[in-house]
Design a protein around this motif. Structure first.
Motif, PDB file in Angstrom:
ATOM      1  N   MET A 107       3.672   1.954  -6.582  1.00 34.30           N
ATOM      2  CA  MET A 107       2.608   1.072  -7.081  1.00 34.30           C
ATOM      3  C   MET A 107       3.190  -0.205  -7.692  1.00 34.30           C
ATOM      4  SD  MET A 107       0.241   2.851  -6.007  1.00 34.30           S
ATOM      5  CE  MET A 107      -0.004   4.548  -5.502  1.00 34.30           C
ATOM      6  N   SER A 108       4.345  -0.088  -8.300  1.00 39.68           N
ATOM      7  CA  SER A 108       5.013  -1.264  -8.870  1.00 39.68           C
ATOM      8  C   SER A 108       5.416  -2.238  -7.769  1.00 39.68           C
ATOM      9  CB  SER A 108       6.242  -0.822  -9.668  1.00 39.68           C
ATOM     10  OG  SER A 108       5.880   0.024 -10.743  1.00 39.68           O
ATOM     11  N   LEU A 109       5.996  -1.698  -6.702  1.00 39.33           N
ATOM     12  CA  LEU A 109       6.346  -2.537  -5.550  1.00 39.33           C
ATOM     13  C   LEU A 109       5.108  -3.248  -5.013  1.00 39.33           C
ATOM     14  CD1 LEU A 109       8.120  -3.495  -3.135  1.00 39.33           C
ATOM     15  CD2 LEU A 109       7.493  -1.351  -2.000  1.00 39.33           C
ATOM     16  N   PHE A 110       4.026  -2.509  -4.874  1.00 37.13           N
ATOM     17  CA  PHE A 110       2.797  -3.087  -4.333  1.00 37.13           C
ATOM     18  C   PHE A 110       2.293  -4.251  -5.175  1.00 37.13           C
ATOM     19  CE2 PHE A 110       1.542   1.118  -2.123  1.00 37.13           C
ATOM     20  CZ  PHE A 110       2.237   0.736  -0.994  1.00 37.13           C
ATOM     21  N   MET A 111       2.339  -4.114  -6.478  1.00 36.79           N
ATOM     22  CA  MET A 111       1.814  -5.169  -7.340  1.00 36.79           C
ATOM     23  C   MET A 111       2.673  -6.425  -7.272  1.00 36.79           C
ATOM     24  SD  MET A 111      -1.042  -4.231  -8.630  1.00 36.79           S
ATOM     25  CE  MET A 111      -1.281  -3.673  -6.938  1.00 36.79           C
ATOM     26  N   ILE A 112       3.967  -6.271  -7.220  1.00 37.10           N
ATOM     27  CA  ILE A 112       4.862  -7.432  -7.121  1.00 37.10           C
ATOM     28  C   ILE A 112       4.663  -8.137  -5.786  1.00 37.10           C
ATOM     29  CG2 ILE A 112       7.275  -8.164  -7.024  1.00 37.10           C
ATOM     30  CD1 ILE A 112       7.915  -5.807  -8.903  1.00 37.10           C
ATOM     31  N   VAL A 113       4.593  -7.354  -4.712  1.00 40.19           N
ATOM     32  CA  VAL A 113       4.379  -7.923  -3.376  1.00 40.19           C
ATOM     33  C   VAL A 113       3.019  -8.609  -3.304  1.00 40.19           C
ATOM     34  CG1 VAL A 113       3.948  -7.314  -0.962  1.00 40.19           C
ATOM     35  CG2 VAL A 113       5.918  -6.346  -2.166  1.00 40.19           C
ATOM     36  N   PHE A 114       2.011  -8.009  -3.918  1.00 38.44           N
ATOM     37  CA  PHE A 114       0.667  -8.597  -3.912  1.00 38.44           C
ATOM     38  C   PHE A 114       0.690  -9.988  -4.538  1.00 38.44           C
ATOM     39  CE2 PHE A 114      -3.472  -9.310  -5.986  1.00 38.44           C
ATOM     40  CZ  PHE A 114      -4.313  -9.181  -4.896  1.00 38.44           C
ATOM     41  N   VAL A 115       1.355 -10.119  -5.677  1.00 38.97           N
ATOM     42  CA  VAL A 115       1.413 -11.416  -6.370  1.00 38.97           C
ATOM     43  C   VAL A 115       2.137 -12.456  -5.517  1.00 38.97           C
ATOM     44  CG1 VAL A 115       2.334 -12.643  -8.374  1.00 38.97           C
ATOM     45  CG2 VAL A 115       1.273 -10.400  -8.669  1.00 38.97           C
ATOM     46  N   SER A 116       3.305 -12.099  -5.011  1.00 40.13           N
ATOM     47  CA  SER A 116       4.102 -13.073  -4.259  1.00 40.13           C
ATOM     48  C   SER A 116       3.442 -13.440  -2.935  1.00 40.13           C
ATOM     49  CB  SER A 116       5.514 -12.530  -4.010  1.00 40.13           C
ATOM     50  OG  SER A 116       5.472 -11.336  -3.250  1.00 40.13           O
ATOM     51  N   ASP A 117       2.831 -12.462  -2.265  1.00 34.61           N
ATOM     52  CA  ASP A 117       2.225 -12.753  -0.970  1.00 34.61           C
ATOM     53  C   ASP A 117       0.920 -13.537  -1.125  1.00 34.61           C
ATOM     54  OD1 ASP A 117       2.572 -12.584   1.780  1.00 34.61           O
ATOM     55  OD2 ASP A 117       1.233 -10.882   1.994  1.00 34.61           O
TER      56      ASP A 117
END
Length: 252
Positions: A107-117
């Motif tokens: 879930m942490s990976l998903f949130m970081i990727v969501f912000v950057s993408d």
């Protein structure tokens, strides 16, 4: 699960979500997220601790910078609250098992990727490389069945996206391919295929609706990362039930 534990996990999620906002914004631009304090991107105003309280500061400031009154993106509270909710859901589903730590990392990976993408349409290699050994170690300690499912998942996930990129001549980015290869380690073959199906389906439906409503331009590229995240969360949390239901219905 006690109300205290749920509330505590939610608060921890809010704080991590605030941090993931910073990571997603800065790593994509090759900025160190510990090198300088948070500031307003418009006027450069350095934010005090009062302006950095997750969700609360956004509400107290009515979504505006205290210095220049520039509107603050809703992305910040959205990521904070979503991270908190996903942390609580992970705890409720897995309890204090090894899979919980894998879920929290995912879930942490998903949130970081969501912000950057969402912000730059970039899925940073540095973020994926950071989580790679974490997923490998946690999947080694809590393996899928059979044990090689993670290896096949990575090959299938990355391989299918590579084929799509070649066939579509760049319809998807290399970051999407690398992300799916990484997800294959966590999800395994069946769930990574389900994640790809759900991502494509939700992407087509939601994007189509946004185009019809005139919110986005069909000629402009859109980030696929958020759809990957949505499809993968569903596949990870309830994928087994969905697959069992489908197989039972198909061969009834």
């Amino acid at each position: 699960m006690t109300a205290f534990l749920t509330s505590y996990t939610f608060l921890i999620g809010l704080m991590f979500g605030s941090f993931y906002n910073v990571v997603g914004l800065r790593v994509a631009q090759s900025e160190g997220f510990f090198s300088s304090r948070s500031r307003c991107p418009r006027c450069g105003h350095t934010l005090s601790w009062v302006e950095l309280i997750p969700v609360v500061s956004f509400l107290l400031q009515r979504g505006k910078c205290r210095s220049c009154a520039t509107r603050i993106s809703y992305l910040y509270p959205l990521v904070e609250v979503t991270t908190a909710v996903l942390f609580v859901v992970s705890l409720m589903m897995f309890g204090f098992q090894m899979e919980l730590w894998l879920s929290l990392a995912l879930m942490s990976l998903f949130m970081i990727v969501f912000v950057s993408d969402m912000t730059y349409m970039i899925i940073p290699d540095k973020v994926l490389l950071f989580f790679l050994p974490i997923f490998v170690i946690l999947r080694f300690l809590e393996p899928l069945s059979p044990w090689y499912a993670s290896i096949l998942g990575a090959i299938v996930g990355g391989g299918l996206l590579a084929i799509i990129i070649i066939v579509s001549k760049g319809g998807m980015g290399a970051g999407d391919m690398k992300l799916f290869a990484l997800l294959g380690i966590v999800l395994g073959v069946k769930k990574v295929l389900l994640a790809l199906f759900l991502s494509t389906l939700t992407g087509a439906v939601i994007s189509g609706m946004l185009v019809i409503m005139g919110i986005i331009d069909r000629k402009k590229p859109i980030p696929f990362g958020p759809y990957i995240i949505l499809g993968s969360i569903v596949a990870y949390l309830v994928g087994e039930s969905m697959i069992d239901w489908y197989v039972t219905t198909l061969f009834r």
